[in-house]
Each structure stands twice: as structure tokens, then as C-alpha cells.
Design an enzyme around this catalytic site. Structure first.
Site, PDB file in Angstrom:
ATOM      1  CB  CYS A   1      13.105   0.399  61.809  1.00 21.58           C
ATOM      2  SG  CYS A   1      12.320  -0.648  62.703  1.00 21.58           S
TER       3      CYS A   1
ATOM      4  CB  CYS B   1      13.969  -2.890  62.068  1.00 19.18           C
ATOM      5  SG  CYS B   1      13.076  -2.502  61.345  1.00 19.18           S
TER       6      CYS B   1
END
Length: 102
Positions: A30, A33
Site C-alpha cells: 500500500c 501506508c
């Protein structure tokens, strides 16, 4: 204090502690993230009054489901084992600290 890797084995001990807990639900693949991760690391180092943990949603799907995580990153603040704040998506350091202090 450094970031704690949260899994289903240590979760109950972490959530039932005395300190507020910041959980960062993430995945290695991600992009947002990866943007939040160093900020979370920095907050953990600078704020020993909090427990800061990361939950890999791919490795711990039960925890992600328990918290209703539908998108990542998701940041959750716990106090006394209860959710007191949550935010979806990447956030700047100041906003994450505000979540913890609120």
C-alpha cells in the site's frame, strides 16, 4: 519506545494496558501506508506515553475484520480497550497526534 508489531497473540495484552494505543492498519503493498509508516515510527519514538502498534492486514485479517477495516491505512486509537478515535487514509503527524490527545 519503538513500534510494536501487533498480532492476535499479543493484541489483548496491548489493548488492555494502561496507555492509549495507536494502531496503524497497513499492508506492505500500500503506497499511502508507506507514507504514513515513518510518521507512525516517529510518533512511537517521541511519545513513550502511548503504545504504538502496526497491524499488517494481510497477516492479521481477523484483527482487521474485528475493527471493520475496509481501506488502508486506517489509524485507530484505543483507550481502555475501546475505540475512541479513528481515521482513514494518510494523515500528517499533527493530525495523528491530535487523534491521540483528543
Amino acid at each position: 519506545m519503538s513500534v510494536v508489531k501487533i498480532n492476535k497473540e499479543n493484541f489483548d495484552e496491548i489493548k488492555n494496558g494502561e496507555k492509549k494505543v495507536l494502531l496503524d492498519f497497513y499492508a506492505d503493498w500500500c503506497g499511502p501506508c508507506r507514507m504514513v509508516s515513518p510518521i507512525v515510527d516517529q510518533i512511537a519514538e517521541e511519545n513513550p506515553q502511548y503504545v504504538v502498534g502496526k497491524v499488517n492486514v494481510d497477516a492479521e485479517p481477523e484483527l482487521a475484520q474485528k475493527f471493520g477495516v475496509m481501506s488502508i491505512p486506517t489509524l485507530v486509537v484505543l483507550k481502555g480497550g475501546e475505540v475512541v478515535n479513528r481515521a482513514l487514509g494518510a494523515r500528517p503527524k499533527a493530525q495523528i497526534l491530535q487523534m491521540l490527545e483528543g
